[in-house]
Scaffold this motif. Structure first.
Motif, short mmCIF file in Angstrom:
data_model
loop_
_atom_site.label_atom_id
_atom_site.label_comp_id
_atom_site.label_asym_id
_atom_site.label_seq_id
_atom_site.Cartn_x
_atom_site.Cartn_y
_atom_site.Cartn_z
N VAL A 1 0.22 4.59 -5.57
CA VAL A 1 -0.88 5.18 -6.33
C VAL A 1 -0.64 6.67 -6.55
CG1 VAL A 1 -3.36 5.63 -6.36
CG2 VAL A 1 -2.51 3.42 -5.60
N SER A 2 -0.16 7.36 -5.52
CA SER A 2 0.22 8.76 -5.72
C SER A 2 1.26 8.88 -6.83
CB SER A 2 0.78 9.34 -4.42
OG SER A 2 -0.16 9.27 -3.37
N THR A 3 2.23 7.98 -6.82
CA THR A 3 3.27 8.00 -7.86
C THR A 3 2.65 7.77 -9.23
OG1 THR A 3 4.94 7.23 -6.29
CG2 THR A 3 5.41 6.92 -8.64
N ALA A 4 1.79 6.76 -9.34
CA ALA A 4 1.17 6.44 -10.63
C ALA A 4 0.31 7.60 -11.14
CB ALA A 4 0.35 5.17 -10.51
N PHE A 5 -0.52 8.16 -10.26
CA PHE A 5 -1.39 9.26 -10.68
C PHE A 5 -0.57 10.48 -11.10
CE2 PHE A 5 -5.63 8.23 -8.28
CZ PHE A 5 -5.67 7.00 -8.89
N CYS A 6 0.45 10.82 -10.29
CA CYS A 6 1.25 12.01 -10.60
C CYS A 6 2.05 11.80 -11.88
CB CYS A 6 2.17 12.35 -9.44
SG CYS A 6 1.32 13.05 -7.99
N VAL A 7 2.63 10.63 -12.04
CA VAL A 7 3.39 10.35 -13.27
C VAL A 7 2.48 10.47 -14.48
CG1 VAL A 7 4.49 8.49 -14.57
CG2 VAL A 7 5.24 8.99 -12.25
N GLN A 8 1.28 9.88 -14.40
CA GLN A 8 0.39 9.96 -15.56
C GLN A 8 -0.04 11.40 -15.81
OE1 GLN A 8 -3.64 8.08 -15.58
NE2 GLN A 8 -2.91 7.14 -17.48
N ALA A 9 -0.41 12.12 -14.77
CA ALA A 9 -0.84 13.51 -14.96
C ALA A 9 0.27 14.34 -15.59
CB ALA A 9 -1.26 14.11 -13.62
N LEU A 10 1.50 14.17 -15.12
CA LEU A 10 2.60 14.98 -15.63
C LEU A 10 2.99 14.58 -17.05
CD1 LEU A 10 4.67 15.23 -12.34
CD2 LEU A 10 3.34 17.05 -13.44
N THR A 11 2.92 13.30 -17.38
CA THR A 11 3.21 12.91 -18.76
C THR A 11 2.11 13.41 -19.70
OG1 THR A 11 2.19 10.72 -18.40
CG2 THR A 11 4.56 10.87 -18.13
N LEU A 12 0.86 13.36 -19.26
CA LEU A 12 -0.23 13.88 -20.09
C LEU A 12 -0.10 15.40 -20.27
CD1 LEU A 12 -3.27 11.83 -18.75
CD2 LEU A 12 -2.01 11.46 -20.89
N ARG B 1 0.83 -1.21 0.00
CA ARG B 1 0.00 0.00 0.00
C ARG B 1 0.86 1.26 0.00
NH1 ARG B 1 -5.20 0.88 0.49
NH2 ARG B 1 -5.63 -1.32 0.87
N TYR B 2 1.99 1.25 0.72
CA TYR B 2 2.92 2.37 0.72
C TYR B 2 4.20 1.93 1.42
CZ TYR B 2 0.67 2.85 5.32
OH TYR B 2 0.15 2.59 6.56
N TYR B 3 5.23 2.75 1.28
CA TYR B 3 6.47 2.59 2.02
C TYR B 3 6.55 3.67 3.08
CZ TYR B 3 11.46 2.59 3.14
OH TYR B 3 12.67 2.56 3.81
N ARG B 4 6.79 3.27 4.34
CA ARG B 4 6.92 4.23 5.44
C ARG B 4 8.37 4.66 5.53
NH1 ARG B 4 3.22 4.71 9.88
NH2 ARG B 4 4.91 5.90 10.82
N SER B 5 8.65 5.88 5.09
CA SER B 5 10.03 6.35 5.08
C SER B 5 10.57 6.61 6.47
CB SER B 5 10.15 7.62 4.23
OG SER B 5 9.31 8.64 4.74
N ASP B 6 9.69 6.83 7.45
CA ASP B 6 10.17 7.13 8.80
C ASP B 6 10.58 5.87 9.55
OD1 ASP B 6 7.53 6.29 8.83
OD2 ASP B 6 6.93 7.60 10.48
N VAL B 7 9.99 4.72 9.21
CA VAL B 7 10.34 3.47 9.89
C VAL B 7 11.03 2.48 8.96
CG1 VAL B 7 8.51 3.73 11.59
CG2 VAL B 7 8.05 2.45 9.50
N GLY B 8 11.17 2.84 7.67
CA GLY B 8 11.88 1.99 6.73
C GLY B 8 11.20 0.67 6.45
N LYS B 9 9.87 0.70 6.25
CA LYS B 9 9.14 -0.55 6.10
C LYS B 9 7.94 -0.37 5.18
CE LYS B 9 6.92 -4.12 8.95
NZ LYS B 9 6.53 -4.50 10.35
N ILE C 1 -4.27 -1.92 -4.46
CA ILE C 1 -3.10 -1.20 -4.93
C ILE C 1 -2.39 -2.00 -6.01
CG2 ILE C 1 -0.94 -0.10 -4.25
CD1 ILE C 1 -3.65 1.12 -3.14
N THR C 2 -2.39 -3.32 -5.89
CA THR C 2 -1.82 -4.15 -6.94
C THR C 2 -2.58 -3.98 -8.24
OG1 THR C 2 -1.07 -5.75 -5.28
CG2 THR C 2 -1.14 -6.50 -7.57
N GLY C 3 -3.92 -3.87 -8.16
CA GLY C 3 -4.70 -3.60 -9.36
C GLY C 3 -4.33 -2.29 -10.01
N TYR C 4 -4.17 -1.24 -9.21
CA TYR C 4 -3.72 0.03 -9.74
C TYR C 4 -2.34 -0.10 -10.38
CZ TYR C 4 -7.19 3.37 -7.90
OH TYR C 4 -8.32 4.11 -7.66
N ALA C 5 -1.45 -0.85 -9.73
CA ALA C 5 -0.10 -1.00 -10.25
C ALA C 5 -0.09 -1.68 -11.61
CB ALA C 5 0.76 -1.78 -9.25
#
Length: 356
Positions: free
Chosen positions: A328-339, A23-31, A39-43
């Motif tokens: 999902v944030s990454t996927a949405f932002c990447v698509q929006a910026l490429t479009l 679902r996400y990577y927690r950068s503060d705890v490294g997990k 989320i796999t469907g979105y991916a």
């Protein structure tokens, strides 16, 4: 920047060895958080999109690994549904199935089938879509959550994700795509019914809360309604609701962003603008689109840590970036910026089925 983000989806470890995506990577705890079937469907959809843009085989390979995880591990053939994170994370009590998740997974599987021609993806998508017809539709609404194994609808709750609402139209896109794939009129009728219900309820969805952070979360969900309208923007009532809805969403986004903002909302509003102009229902506000693109790009993360660098952060409270590197944030932002890049180069050609 965007190529680095493409690679984050491949190399960060957000997709685990079994093909499932966390679902996400927690950068503060490294997990990583737990693997999520939604989320796999979105991916799957995101990786297919990147394969189509780049032609690089590694994106297709990663997409098909994720799709095989969904058909072979996540799909419960006995129950005829995708239990919520159930098959991955062990027996959970109570077990549940979500209408929204099932629709996102079906769309991912259909994208994988169109790209690979592997019929296991199509066949599971059809079975899941038929189960969505049978299990989630009530007399007056689409039930958001079912208990398993009995498939009884749970009592509705005030949170948007636990109540019926216009946001469900994004998931109902699965029915429209299944109609395209099969010609089965039941799928088309179900999508059309979802459109009517969404049009009747959408105006009450915003703000829907007095807490402004919760309104921001509702903006994310309301954008799903706008996305779900894309196949029917030739209808005047749908075109009007879409154009007015983009303006409403953008106004709330600007007002609340200094306190709390989600990167995916910037991306969703920008994508809606671009599709709306391309489908000739919404003149492009170039200044607003440029602002949304700039703000979405600001969530791109730079780091030597491969689990972070290239990903997009989920959101920000005030000046503080939240510690969630989100696929999902990454996927949405990447698509929006490429479009947006495509639009600036007068090369916008994306069909609505490509929307992640």
């Amino acid at each position: 920047m965007l190529e680095q983000s493409y690679n984050w989806l491949l190399d960060s470890g957000i997709q685990e060895a079994n093909g499932g995506v966390a679902r996400y990577y927690r950068s503060d705890v490294g997990k990583n958080a737990r693997v999520s079937t939604e989320i796999t469907g979105y991916a799957v959809s995101a990786l297919i999109y990147l394969h189509q843009r780049t032609g690089q085989a590694e994106y297709l390979e990663a997409a098909l690994r994720a799709a095989r995880f969904l058909t072979r591990a996540a799909w419960d053939a006995r129950l005829g549904t995708f239990p919520f994170e159930h098959s991955v994370n062990g027996n959970r009590t109570p077990a549940r199935a979500y209408f929204f998740d099932c629709g996102i997974i079906v769309r991912g599987l259909l994208a994988a089938w169109r790209a690979s021609k592997d019929t296991q993806f199509r066949d599971t998508a059809i079975a899941a879509g038929r189960a969505m017809l049978a299990d989630f539709r009530g007399r007056d609404a689409i039930h958001p959550i079912l208990s398993l194994p009995e498939k009884c609808p749970l009592a509705y709750e005030p949170r948007w994700s636990a109540s019926p609402g216009c946001y469900q139209l994004k998931s109902a896109l699965a029915w429209y795509e299944l109609f395209e794939a099969t010609g089965e009129m039941d799928f088309l009728r179900a999508y059309d019914s979802a459109v009517e219900a969404a049009l009747a309820s959408e105006h009450d969805f915003l703000p829907g809360e007095t807490n402004r952070e919760k309104v921001m979360d509702r903006l994310h969900a309301y954008s799903y309604f706008l996305e779900g309208l894309l196949p029917v923007l030739d209808r005047p009532d749908c075109a009007h609701a879409f154009a007015a809805g983009v303006d409403r969403a953008a106004a709330y986004l600007r007002a609340i962003a200094p306190e709390f903002v989600r990167s995916d909302v910037y991306a969703q509003v920008l994508r809606a603008r671009l599709y709306g102009e391309n489908m000739r229902v919404l003149p492009l506000d170039r200044a607003a689109a440029a602002h949304e693109a700039e703000q979405a790009a600001g969530f791109h993360l730079e780091s030597e840590d491969v689990r972070i660098g290239g990903g997009f952060g989920f959101g920000r409270k005030g000046d503080e970036l939240l510690p969630f590197v989100n696929p999902v944030s990454t996927a949405f932002c990447v698509q929006a910026l490429t479009l947006w890049d495509d639009r600036k180069n007068n090369a916008f050609e994306a069909r609505w089925q490509a929307l992640i």
